[in-house]
Design a protein around this motif. Structure first.
Motif, mmCIF file in Angstrom:
data_model
loop_
_atom_site.group_PDB
_atom_site.id
_atom_site.type_symbol
_atom_site.label_atom_id
_atom_site.label_comp_id
_atom_site.label_asym_id
_atom_site.label_seq_id
_atom_site.Cartn_x
_atom_site.Cartn_y
_atom_site.Cartn_z
ATOM 1 N N ILE A 1 4.064 13.228 -6.265
ATOM 2 C CA ILE A 1 3.944 12.237 -5.184
ATOM 3 C C ILE A 1 3.712 10.848 -5.778
ATOM 4 O O ILE A 1 4.249 9.846 -5.303
ATOM 5 C CB ILE A 1 2.799 12.621 -4.225
ATOM 6 C CG1 ILE A 1 3.169 13.882 -3.438
ATOM 7 C CG2 ILE A 1 2.490 11.473 -3.258
ATOM 8 C CD1 ILE A 1 2.031 14.433 -2.591
ATOM 9 N N GLY A 2 2.912 10.795 -6.843
ATOM 10 C CA GLY A 2 2.645 9.529 -7.517
ATOM 11 C C GLY A 2 3.907 8.896 -8.067
ATOM 12 O O GLY A 2 4.145 7.692 -7.895
ATOM 13 N N ILE A 3 4.752 9.686 -8.736
ATOM 14 C CA ILE A 3 6.003 9.161 -9.295
ATOM 15 C C ILE A 3 6.902 8.628 -8.181
ATOM 16 O O ILE A 3 7.446 7.510 -8.269
ATOM 17 C CB ILE A 3 6.747 10.261 -10.081
ATOM 18 C CG1 ILE A 3 5.948 10.667 -11.319
ATOM 19 C CG2 ILE A 3 8.142 9.785 -10.485
ATOM 20 C CD1 ILE A 3 6.543 11.828 -12.076
ATOM 21 N N ILE A 4 7.047 9.416 -7.113
ATOM 22 C CA ILE A 4 7.930 9.022 -6.006
ATOM 23 C C ILE A 4 7.442 7.736 -5.357
ATOM 24 O O ILE A 4 8.215 6.792 -5.131
ATOM 25 C CB ILE A 4 8.010 10.152 -4.958
ATOM 26 C CG1 ILE A 4 8.702 11.375 -5.552
ATOM 27 C CG2 ILE A 4 8.755 9.672 -3.698
ATOM 28 C CD1 ILE A 4 8.620 12.618 -4.679
ATOM 29 N N THR A 5 6.155 7.678 -5.049
ATOM 30 C CA THR A 5 5.629 6.523 -4.309
ATOM 31 C C THR A 5 5.497 5.276 -5.173
ATOM 32 O O THR A 5 5.735 4.163 -4.696
ATOM 33 C CB THR A 5 4.272 6.859 -3.664
ATOM 34 O OG1 THR A 5 3.339 7.283 -4.685
ATOM 35 C CG2 THR A 5 4.411 7.961 -2.637
ATOM 36 N N ILE A 6 5.137 5.447 -6.436
ATOM 37 C CA ILE A 6 5.054 4.281 -7.327
ATOM 38 C C ILE A 6 6.443 3.674 -7.517
ATOM 39 O O ILE A 6 6.618 2.453 -7.447
ATOM 40 C CB ILE A 6 4.430 4.669 -8.684
ATOM 41 C CG1 ILE A 6 2.930 4.948 -8.525
ATOM 42 C CG2 ILE A 6 4.640 3.562 -9.717
ATOM 43 C CD1 ILE A 6 2.273 5.554 -9.750
ATOM 44 N N ALA A 7 7.454 4.541 -7.736
ATOM 45 C CA ALA A 7 8.827 4.043 -7.890
ATOM 46 C C ALA A 7 9.305 3.382 -6.601
ATOM 47 O O ALA A 7 9.837 2.268 -6.616
ATOM 48 C CB ALA A 7 9.754 5.193 -8.283
ATOM 49 N N GLY A 8 9.095 4.061 -5.466
ATOM 50 C CA GLY A 8 9.553 3.532 -4.185
ATOM 51 C C GLY A 8 8.893 2.219 -3.815
ATOM 52 O O GLY A 8 9.560 1.249 -3.430
ATOM 53 N N SER A 9 7.565 2.157 -3.968
ATOM 54 C CA SER A 9 6.844 0.942 -3.579
ATOM 55 C C SER A 9 7.172 -0.226 -4.502
ATOM 56 O O SER A 9 7.123 -1.390 -4.092
ATOM 57 C CB SER A 9 5.333 1.189 -3.585
ATOM 58 O OG SER A 9 4.855 1.421 -4.892
ATOM 59 N N THR A 10 7.500 0.067 -5.752
ATOM 60 C CA THR A 10 7.886 -0.994 -6.682
ATOM 61 C C THR A 10 9.128 -1.715 -6.163
ATOM 62 O O THR A 10 9.185 -2.954 -6.156
ATOM 63 C CB THR A 10 8.154 -0.415 -8.084
ATOM 64 O OG1 THR A 10 6.960 0.179 -8.587
ATOM 65 C CG2 THR A 10 8.591 -1.515 -9.049
ATOM 66 N N TYR A 11 10.109 -0.950 -5.714
ATOM 67 C CA TYR A 11 11.313 -1.559 -5.139
ATOM 68 C C TYR A 11 10.983 -2.302 -3.847
ATOM 69 O O TYR A 11 11.506 -3.388 -3.591
ATOM 70 C CB TYR A 11 12.376 -0.496 -4.874
ATOM 71 C CG TYR A 11 12.927 0.120 -6.126
ATOM 72 C CD1 TYR A 11 13.633 -0.656 -7.040
ATOM 73 C CD2 TYR A 11 12.741 1.465 -6.412
ATOM 74 C CE1 TYR A 11 14.131 -0.097 -8.208
ATOM 75 C CE2 TYR A 11 13.242 2.034 -7.569
ATOM 76 C CZ TYR A 11 13.934 1.252 -8.469
ATOM 77 O OH TYR A 11 14.423 1.791 -9.623
ATOM 78 N N PHE A 12 10.119 -1.707 -3.022
ATOM 79 C CA PHE A 12 9.721 -2.354 -1.769
ATOM 80 C C PHE A 12 9.146 -3.748 -2.027
ATOM 81 O O PHE A 12 9.527 -4.723 -1.387
ATOM 82 C CB PHE A 12 8.663 -1.515 -1.044
ATOM 83 C CG PHE A 12 9.198 -0.261 -0.391
ATOM 84 C CD1 PHE A 12 10.556 0.030 -0.397
ATOM 85 C CD2 PHE A 12 8.335 0.623 0.230
ATOM 86 C CE1 PHE A 12 11.043 1.179 0.199
ATOM 87 C CE2 PHE A 12 8.819 1.774 0.833
ATOM 88 C CZ PHE A 12 10.173 2.058 0.814
ATOM 89 N N VAL B 1 0.821 -1.219 0.000
ATOM 90 C CA VAL B 1 0.000 0.000 0.000
ATOM 91 C C VAL B 1 0.853 1.267 0.000
ATOM 92 O O VAL B 1 0.355 2.353 0.264
ATOM 93 C CB VAL B 1 -0.971 0.029 1.208
ATOM 94 C CG1 VAL B 1 -1.964 -1.102 1.129
ATOM 95 C CG2 VAL B 1 -0.217 -0.016 2.532
ATOM 96 N N ALA B 2 2.140 1.127 -0.322
ATOM 97 C CA ALA B 2 3.056 2.263 -0.229
ATOM 98 C C ALA B 2 3.115 3.089 -1.508
ATOM 99 O O ALA B 2 4.192 3.506 -1.949
ATOM 100 C CB ALA B 2 4.447 1.768 0.156
ATOM 101 N N GLN B 3 1.981 3.328 -2.135
ATOM 102 C CA GLN B 3 1.916 4.198 -3.311
ATOM 103 C C GLN B 3 0.487 4.707 -3.470
ATOM 104 O O GLN B 3 -0.425 4.204 -2.827
ATOM 105 C CB GLN B 3 2.360 3.484 -4.583
ATOM 106 C CG GLN B 3 1.342 2.599 -5.256
ATOM 107 C CD GLN B 3 1.016 1.381 -4.453
ATOM 108 O OE1 GLN B 3 -0.097 1.195 -4.017
ATOM 109 N NE2 GLN B 3 1.995 0.516 -4.209
ATOM 110 N N ILE B 4 0.306 5.748 -4.293
ATOM 111 C CA ILE B 4 -1.054 6.235 -4.527
ATOM 112 C C ILE B 4 -1.640 5.534 -5.742
ATOM 113 O O ILE B 4 -0.930 4.948 -6.558
ATOM 114 C CB ILE B 4 -1.112 7.763 -4.703
ATOM 115 C CG1 ILE B 4 -0.354 8.216 -5.962
ATOM 116 C CG2 ILE B 4 -0.588 8.473 -3.475
ATOM 117 C CD1 ILE B 4 -0.562 9.689 -6.298
ATOM 118 N N SER B 5 -2.948 5.629 -5.855
ATOM 119 C CA SER B 5 -3.676 4.918 -6.900
ATOM 120 C C SER B 5 -3.854 5.770 -8.152
ATOM 121 O O SER B 5 -3.750 7.007 -8.106
ATOM 122 C CB SER B 5 -5.043 4.499 -6.343
ATOM 123 O OG SER B 5 -5.885 4.024 -7.363
#
Length: 508
Positions: free
Chosen positions: A359-370, A328-332
């Motif tokens: 925020i979407g770019i940061i969280t989508i990229a970050g959560s993908t690695y997570f 859940v570490a990204q926006i929809s």
């Protein structure tokens, strides 16, 4: 027109090949490459996308096909099994993130209406991105994967209701009449769909399945027809496609349908991520730098902590809670749609759309690695996650206490189940470890010794008596999990015979 879109797609695919080759060289997730391709092809960069409407339609087809296949894999018995935790976690995470997000928004100086929009936008996670990542990790049938899919669908339903309310209010409609009309038509549609799916659909599928080509065409037609029907009644195409898949989930032909549709889905999902990247717009956002950082940290760190806390309270193991929490570490994609709608009706400014986009770019990229590397992170974080685990765990914990076994088999579905035939007369010397509740029930009926768990769970591996086993077999085609498993075995049992499987030559 055909020449235009063909040329556009040709250039976009060529760019994607270059970018994705770099991503693979750097061992980065392909989704990042898809999104970067969209940014490169967007009006802000090379401006290659001229047929934006057609690209948007292709991306919508990809979303529909993805959720259709998700629905096919969601057996109603599985939905019942994870329904409670999915409902509580889905609603709980949205509620807590909204409250915290709104408070932060007000502290940062945003108006009440803007803070509400931002708080709603950051409360939802992307089912599409998470489903793609879980599929790539072959984790959709694992317990944490099923729970994640469940609470993400709960979130999607909440998001769709909010979008429908805002759309309705912007058109001057009364919220009471909107609610009555929507829920009445929704109930009728659901009832009709499942009556038809239970009684008529199996009889139709039987002659259709005699031809593989006809089965593929019928499945596509069923998906699009139900999605269109729901769209006509002001519901989302996504919900219609998902429900169309669920009606086929009990069909004996579901595996054939899935295997034939996956290549088509992958192409259109690729287009979806290209489109998503092309929609990233960057305005004058330097004044919102602090807000972007704070809200991104709330999503990347706060949302997983909320889910882990809720699942811990419900009695799940810390590893299951951790892996589900990271999803859940990204926006929809609904977040971007919601903010765009708010801008359109005049509730918020264009700058807020740019803020949510970044925020979407940061969280989508970050959560993908997570999500992709969650199994690598977990061993290092495991000692600190015990606060999220209750002493009295649910049935997810071990059903059969470990003792000495000659053979330990990880994964008893398909390949593993065939191996079991050789041990029918020696059940007492065999221990089975599996994470699939349906497989466990089948094994339990046949009176094999078993433990409910996952080969990637280091706590479980430490608890099982690996040191005295003569043979250890893994039918789980996960490279990282198998390497971890073999390392644990070799520490105390260097003479054991170890058999593992792989899905490709490089991993083998």
């Amino acid at each position: 027109m055909e020449v235009g879109i063909f040329t556009e797609l040709s250039f976009i695919i060529l760019i994607a090949i270059v970018i994705i080759s770099i991503c693979r060289l750097l061992r980065q997730p392909l989704i990042i490459g898809y999104i970067i391709t969209g940014i490169v092809a967007s009006p802000a960069a090379l401006n290659l996308i001229k047929s934006s409407e057609l690209i948007a339609i292709f991306s919508e087809i990809g979303v529909a096909l993805l959720l259709f296949l998700v629905g096919i894999s969601l057996n109603p018995r599985v939905i019942k099994e994870v329904g409670k935790v999915s409902l509580i976690t889905g609603i709980g995470q949205v509620l807590f993130t909204f409250i915290i997000g709104y408070a932060i928004g007000r502290l940062l100086g945003f108006t009440s209406i803007t803070a509400i929009y931002i708080a709603i936008a950051i409360a939802f996670s992307s089912t599409i991105i998470i489903m793609k990542l879980l599929s790539d990790k072959q984790a959709t049938d694992k317990l944490y994967g099923r729970i994640s899919i469940g609470f993400l669908l709960v979130q999607d339903i909440i998001a769709i209701i909010i979008l429908m309310i805002i759309s309705s209010l912007s058109n001057g409609n009364n919220i009471t009449s909107f609610a009555v009309t929507t829920f009445t038509s929704g109930a009728i549609l659901l009832l009709g769909l499942f009556i038809f799916g239970y009684f008529a659909l199996p009889r139709i599928l039987k002659p259709v399945a005699k031809s593989q080509e006809f089965l593929l065409l019928f499945s596509l037609g069923w998906c699009f027809a139900i999605a269109t029907l729901f769209n006509i009644f002001n519901f989302s195409i996504e919900i219609g496609a998902l429900l169309a898949g669920i009606t086929l989930s009990l069909s004996p032909y579901r595996f054939e349908i899935s295997s034939k549709l996956k290549p088509i889905r992958d192409f259109f999902i690729f287009i979806f991520f290209i489109w998503l990247g092309s929609q990233m717009t960057f305005g004058s956002i330097s004044q919102y730098t602090i807000a972007i950082v704070v809200f991104s940290m709330l999503i990347l760190i706060g949302n997983p902590l909320i889910v882990m806390t809720l699942m811990g309270i419900l009695g799940y193991k810390k590893q299951t809670s951790f892996l589900a929490g990271l999803t859940v570490a990204q926006i929809s994609e609904f977040s971007l749609i919601l903010i765009a709608l708010g801008v359109k009706v005049g509730h918020i400014s264009q700058d807020i759309l740019s803020v949510i986009t970044v925020i979407g770019i940061i969280t989508i990229a970050g959560s993908t690695y997570f999500i992709m590397y969650s199994n690598k992170f977990y061993p290092y974080l495991s000692p600190y996650l015990s606060i999220f685990e209750r002493k009295n765990l649910k049935r997810e914990d071990h059903i059969t206490k470990s003792k000495k076994y000659d053979v330990i088999l990880f994964g008893a579905n398909r390949t593993g189940y065939d191996i079991l035939e050789a041990f029918k007369g020696k059940k007492q010397s065999l221990l089975i470890v599996d994470h699939n509740p349906e497989t466990i029930e089948k094994i339990q009926r046949e009176r094999f010794n078993f433990i409910y768990g996952d080969i990637s769970d280091i706590d479980l591996l430490d608890e099982i008596n690996l040191c005295d086993a003569k043979m250890l077999i893994s039918t789980v085609p996960d490279l990282e999990a198998n390497l971890l498993f073999m390392k644990r075995v070799k520490l105390c049992n260097s003479n054991a015979t170890i058999l593992v499987v792989s899905t490709n030559l490089e991993d083998a």
